[in-house]
Design a protein around this motif. Structure first.
Motif, PDB file in Angstrom:
ATOM      1  N   VAL A 101       0.821  -1.212   0.000  1.00  0.00           N
ATOM      2  CA  VAL A 101       0.000   0.000   0.000  1.00  0.00           C
ATOM      3  C   VAL A 101       0.859   1.267   0.000  1.00  0.00           C
ATOM      4  O   VAL A 101       0.500   2.270  -0.619  1.00  0.00           O
ATOM      5  CB  VAL A 101      -0.977  -0.011   1.193  1.00  0.00           C
ATOM      6  CG1 VAL A 101      -0.220   0.059   2.525  1.00  0.00           C
ATOM      7  CG2 VAL A 101      -1.968   1.137   1.099  1.00  0.00           C
ATOM      8  N   LEU A 102       2.015   1.227   0.657  1.00  0.00           N
ATOM      9  CA  LEU A 102       2.874   2.409   0.701  1.00  0.00           C
ATOM     10  C   LEU A 102       3.478   2.708  -0.671  1.00  0.00           C
ATOM     11  O   LEU A 102       3.624   3.877  -1.040  1.00  0.00           O
ATOM     12  CB  LEU A 102       3.979   2.222   1.742  1.00  0.00           C
ATOM     13  CG  LEU A 102       3.504   2.177   3.199  1.00  0.00           C
ATOM     14  CD1 LEU A 102       4.644   1.774   4.124  1.00  0.00           C
ATOM     15  CD2 LEU A 102       2.935   3.522   3.609  1.00  0.00           C
ATOM     16  N   ALA A 103       3.804   1.675  -1.414  1.00  0.00           N
ATOM     17  CA  ALA A 103       4.346   1.884  -2.766  1.00  0.00           C
ATOM     18  C   ALA A 103       3.294   2.525  -3.671  1.00  0.00           C
ATOM     19  O   ALA A 103       3.583   3.471  -4.415  1.00  0.00           O
ATOM     20  CB  ALA A 103       4.808   0.556  -3.356  1.00  0.00           C
ATOM     21  N   TYR A 104       2.059   2.030  -3.606  1.00  0.00           N
ATOM     22  CA  TYR A 104       1.003   2.602  -4.442  1.00  0.00           C
ATOM     23  C   TYR A 104       0.629   4.005  -3.981  1.00  0.00           C
ATOM     24  O   TYR A 104       0.274   4.866  -4.800  1.00  0.00           O
ATOM     25  CB  TYR A 104      -0.217   1.682  -4.430  1.00  0.00           C
ATOM     26  CG  TYR A 104       0.030   0.360  -5.125  1.00  0.00           C
ATOM     27  CD1 TYR A 104       0.465   0.326  -6.450  1.00  0.00           C
ATOM     28  CD2 TYR A 104      -0.147  -0.852  -4.464  1.00  0.00           C
ATOM     29  CE1 TYR A 104       0.719  -0.878  -7.090  1.00  0.00           C
ATOM     30  CE2 TYR A 104       0.099  -2.055  -5.101  1.00  0.00           C
ATOM     31  CZ  TYR A 104       0.533  -2.072  -6.417  1.00  0.00           C
ATOM     32  OH  TYR A 104       0.789  -3.264  -7.051  1.00  0.00           O
ATOM     33  N   SER A 105       0.700   4.267  -2.686  1.00  0.00           N
ATOM     34  CA  SER A 105       0.433   5.614  -2.177  1.00  0.00           C
ATOM     35  C   SER A 105       1.501   6.586  -2.661  1.00  0.00           C
ATOM     36  O   SER A 105       1.200   7.736  -3.018  1.00  0.00           O
ATOM     37  CB  SER A 105       0.383   5.597  -0.645  1.00  0.00           C
ATOM     38  OG  SER A 105      -0.671   4.799  -0.177  1.00  0.00           O
ATOM     39  N   TYR A 106       2.748   6.123  -2.672  1.00  0.00           N
ATOM     40  CA  TYR A 106       3.843   6.951  -3.185  1.00  0.00           C
ATOM     41  C   TYR A 106       3.592   7.291  -4.654  1.00  0.00           C
ATOM     42  O   TYR A 106       3.746   8.442  -5.076  1.00  0.00           O
ATOM     43  CB  TYR A 106       5.168   6.199  -3.031  1.00  0.00           C
ATOM     44  CG  TYR A 106       6.393   6.982  -3.433  1.00  0.00           C
ATOM     45  CD1 TYR A 106       7.115   7.696  -2.481  1.00  0.00           C
ATOM     46  CD2 TYR A 106       6.838   7.020  -4.752  1.00  0.00           C
ATOM     47  CE1 TYR A 106       8.252   8.424  -2.839  1.00  0.00           C
ATOM     48  CE2 TYR A 106       7.963   7.736  -5.118  1.00  0.00           C
ATOM     49  CZ  TYR A 106       8.676   8.430  -4.163  1.00  0.00           C
ATOM     50  OH  TYR A 106       9.774   9.150  -4.521  1.00  0.00           O
ATOM     51  N   LEU A 107       3.176   6.300  -5.437  1.00  0.00           N
ATOM     52  CA  LEU A 107       2.904   6.529  -6.857  1.00  0.00           C
ATOM     53  C   LEU A 107       1.766   7.529  -7.047  1.00  0.00           C
ATOM     54  O   LEU A 107       1.849   8.426  -7.898  1.00  0.00           O
ATOM     55  CB  LEU A 107       2.556   5.206  -7.534  1.00  0.00           C
ATOM     56  CG  LEU A 107       2.208   5.278  -9.023  1.00  0.00           C
ATOM     57  CD1 LEU A 107       3.364   5.840  -9.828  1.00  0.00           C
ATOM     58  CD2 LEU A 107       1.805   3.899  -9.546  1.00  0.00           C
ATOM     59  N   ALA A 108       0.699   7.395  -6.244  1.00  0.00           N
ATOM     60  CA  ALA A 108      -0.430   8.329  -6.344  1.00  0.00           C
ATOM     61  C   ALA A 108       0.010   9.754  -6.027  1.00  0.00           C
ATOM     62  O   ALA A 108      -0.427  10.716  -6.673  1.00  0.00           O
ATOM     63  CB  ALA A 108      -1.552   7.891  -5.406  1.00  0.00           C
ATOM     64  N   ALA A 109       0.878   9.911  -5.019  1.00  0.00           N
ATOM     65  CA  ALA A 109       1.378  11.244  -4.663  1.00  0.00           C
ATOM     66  C   ALA A 109       2.217  11.833  -5.790  1.00  0.00           C
ATOM     67  O   ALA A 109       2.130  13.032  -6.085  1.00  0.00           O
ATOM     68  CB  ALA A 109       2.195  11.161  -3.371  1.00  0.00           C
ATOM     69  N   VAL A 110       3.014  11.003  -6.446  1.00  0.00           N
ATOM     70  CA  VAL A 110       3.835  11.466  -7.571  1.00  0.00           C
ATOM     71  C   VAL A 110       2.951  11.958  -8.711  1.00  0.00           C
ATOM     72  O   VAL A 110       3.193  13.031  -9.292  1.00  0.00           O
ATOM     73  CB  VAL A 110       4.769  10.334  -8.050  1.00  0.00           C
ATOM     74  CG1 VAL A 110       5.403  10.698  -9.391  1.00  0.00           C
ATOM     75  CG2 VAL A 110       5.846  10.053  -7.017  1.00  0.00           C
ATOM     76  N   VAL A 111       1.916  11.209  -9.032  1.00  0.00           N
ATOM     77  CA  VAL A 111       1.015  11.592 -10.124  1.00  0.00           C
ATOM     78  C   VAL A 111       0.291  12.895  -9.787  1.00  0.00           C
ATOM     79  O   VAL A 111       0.130  13.777 -10.641  1.00  0.00           O
ATOM     80  CB  VAL A 111       0.002  10.459 -10.398  1.00  0.00           C
ATOM     81  CG1 VAL A 111      -1.056  10.914 -11.399  1.00  0.00           C
ATOM     82  CG2 VAL A 111       0.728   9.222 -10.915  1.00  0.00           C
ATOM     83  N   THR A 112      -0.121  13.043  -8.534  1.00  0.00           N
ATOM     84  CA  THR A 112      -0.772  14.285  -8.105  1.00  0.00           C
ATOM     85  C   THR A 112       0.174  15.477  -8.255  1.00  0.00           C
ATOM     86  O   THR A 112      -0.216  16.540  -8.745  1.00  0.00           O
ATOM     87  CB  THR A 112      -1.226  14.173  -6.643  1.00  0.00           C
ATOM     88  OG1 THR A 112      -2.125  13.066  -6.507  1.00  0.00           O
ATOM     89  CG2 THR A 112      -1.940  15.444  -6.191  1.00  0.00           C
ATOM     90  N   GLY A 113       1.415  15.296  -7.842  1.00  0.00           N
ATOM     91  CA  GLY A 113       2.396  16.369  -7.961  1.00  0.00           C
ATOM     92  C   GLY A 113       2.655  16.754  -9.403  1.00  0.00           C
ATOM     93  O   GLY A 113       2.749  17.947  -9.735  1.00  0.00           O
ATOM     94  N   ALA A 114       2.746  15.765 -10.290  1.00  0.00           N
ATOM     95  CA  ALA A 114       2.966  16.052 -11.714  1.00  0.00           C
ATOM     96  C   ALA A 114       1.788  16.817 -12.302  1.00  0.00           C
ATOM     97  O   ALA A 114       1.964  17.726 -13.117  1.00  0.00           O
ATOM     98  CB  ALA A 114       3.186  14.745 -12.474  1.00  0.00           C
ATOM     99  N   THR A 115       0.582  16.477 -11.874  1.00  0.00           N
ATOM    100  CA  THR A 115      -0.616  17.161 -12.374  1.00  0.00           C
ATOM    101  C   THR A 115      -0.634  18.625 -11.938  1.00  0.00           C
ATOM    102  O   THR A 115      -0.901  19.526 -12.749  1.00  0.00           O
ATOM    103  CB  THR A 115      -1.881  16.456 -11.858  1.00  0.00           C
ATOM    104  OG1 THR A 115      -1.864  15.090 -12.283  1.00  0.00           O
ATOM    105  CG2 THR A 115      -3.137  17.135 -12.385  1.00  0.00           C
ATOM    106  N   LEU A 116      -0.340  18.882 -10.683  1.00  0.00           N
ATOM    107  CA  LEU A 116      -0.332  20.261 -10.183  1.00  0.00           C
ATOM    108  C   LEU A 116       0.777  21.077 -10.842  1.00  0.00           C
ATOM    109  O   LEU A 116       0.603  22.268 -11.129  1.00  0.00           O
ATOM    110  CB  LEU A 116      -0.177  20.260  -8.669  1.00  0.00           C
ATOM    111  CG  LEU A 116      -1.395  19.758  -7.891  1.00  0.00           C
ATOM    112  CD1 LEU A 116      -1.063  19.590  -6.410  1.00  0.00           C
ATOM    113  CD2 LEU A 116      -2.572  20.706  -8.060  1.00  0.00           C
ATOM    114  N   PHE A 117       1.922  20.456 -11.073  1.00  0.00           N
ATOM    115  CA  PHE A 117       3.012  21.138 -11.771  1.00  0.00           C
ATOM    116  C   PHE A 117       2.568  21.556 -13.169  1.00  0.00           C
ATOM    117  O   PHE A 117       2.840  22.677 -13.622  1.00  0.00           O
ATOM    118  CB  PHE A 117       4.227  20.212 -11.848  1.00  0.00           C
ATOM    119  CG  PHE A 117       5.405  20.794 -12.574  1.00  0.00           C
ATOM    120  CD1 PHE A 117       6.273  21.665 -11.932  1.00  0.00           C
ATOM    121  CD2 PHE A 117       5.652  20.482 -13.905  1.00  0.00           C
ATOM    122  CE1 PHE A 117       7.367  22.199 -12.604  1.00  0.00           C
ATOM    123  CE2 PHE A 117       6.732  21.006 -14.579  1.00  0.00           C
ATOM    124  CZ  PHE A 117       7.591  21.875 -13.922  1.00  0.00           C
ATOM    125  N   ALA A 118       1.854  20.660 -13.865  1.00  0.00           N
ATOM    126  CA  ALA A 118       1.372  20.969 -15.215  1.00  0.00           C
ATOM    127  C   ALA A 118       0.348  22.096 -15.192  1.00  0.00           C
ATOM    128  O   ALA A 118       0.328  22.956 -16.074  1.00  0.00           O
ATOM    129  CB  ALA A 118       0.770  19.713 -15.852  1.00  0.00           C
TER     130      ALA A 118
END
Length: 247
Positions: A101-118
């Motif tokens: 679950v921590l690995a998938y949570s890390y991935l979700a946080a990365v995707v969220t950060g990339a979206t906000l950056f865009a």
């Protein structure tokens, strides 16, 4: 009755090769993003939240070309850091933790950060698209760009906490990442946390152009990328050696 064949497992060598490609995309595209960062005239020094609407509009009129160059570069190349972060996720999934679950949570946080950056990138581009429009509207778009770029740090904090917890919970005799990486990850997350207050202050260290909200956050994130590059490279190299010995 016709049976469906099971897909063949991906060869271990191919898995490691794909991780190495994702790993080495970081220095290549990181250098391109650094050029775009240096090219944006609003970062040196960072634009002040206290500028008037006319001053902000004048800035966009004077620097339209460089704003477009830097932000289009961000738009095209910023997403190319995602493969590096997914290599971290792959290594987290190799950890001996109670669940992934921590690995998938890390991935979700990365995707969220990339979206906000865009989104922040697009706000800057929209402000420069019609720099001759009402200065109040240009100022609004500029505010949206800066606050979207600076204030949303929850996903970065989540990345640091998820990675640290995964390392602490890794019960292998020889953990995937050294224990000090967990301490480092939490320190980086802590350094970024105050940037959330940039939505409140227009001056001082916590404003979007302040030493804490802007410079500490940028330096902490850059240091995180640099350190994790070497940490992940070592983990992938060890995985390749282990798979070679197992054959």
């Amino acid at each position: 009755m016709q049976t469906i064949a099971e897909p063949e497992p991906t060869p271990a060598a191919t898995t490691v090769t794909a991780q190495r490609i994702g790993l080495w995309l970081l220095p290549g595209f990181g250098a391109v993003l650094l050029i775009a960062f240096l090219a944006f005239p609003g970062f040196f020094p960072p634009m002040s939240p206290e500028l008037t609407a006319d001053q902000v509009a004048d800035f966009y009129r004077q620097h339209t070309a460089m704003i477009r160059f830097s932000m289009i570069t961000y738009n095209l190349c910023g997403i190319m850091l995602i493969p590096f972060f997914t290599v971290i996720v792959v290594q987290m999934k190799r950890m001996a933790t109670p669940s992934q679950v921590l690995a998938y949570s890390y991935l979700a946080a990365v995707v969220t950060g990339a979206t906000l950056f865009a989104i922040a990138d697009i706000f800057w581009l929209v402000a420069a698209f019609r720099a001759e429009r009402d200065p109040q509207l240009v100022q609004l778009l500029n505010d949206l760009a800066w606050l979207t770029f600076t204030a949303p740090v929850g996903m970065l904090v989540a990345e640091g906490v998820c990675l640290a917890l995964a390392i602490y919970l890794d019960r292998q005799p020889r953990p995937i990442f050294p224990r000090w990486v967990a301490h480092f990850s939490l320190i980086v997350a802590l350094a970024m946390t105050p940037s959330a207050c940039s939505v409140i202050f227009r001056s001082g260290p916590l404003a979007w152009n302040g030493v804490v909200s802007f410079w500490l956050r940028i330096v902490a994130f850059g240091l995180y990328l640099a350190v994790m590059f070497f940490v992940v490279r070592a983990a992938v190299a060890r995985q390749a050696a282990e798979q070679g010995a197992a054959r």
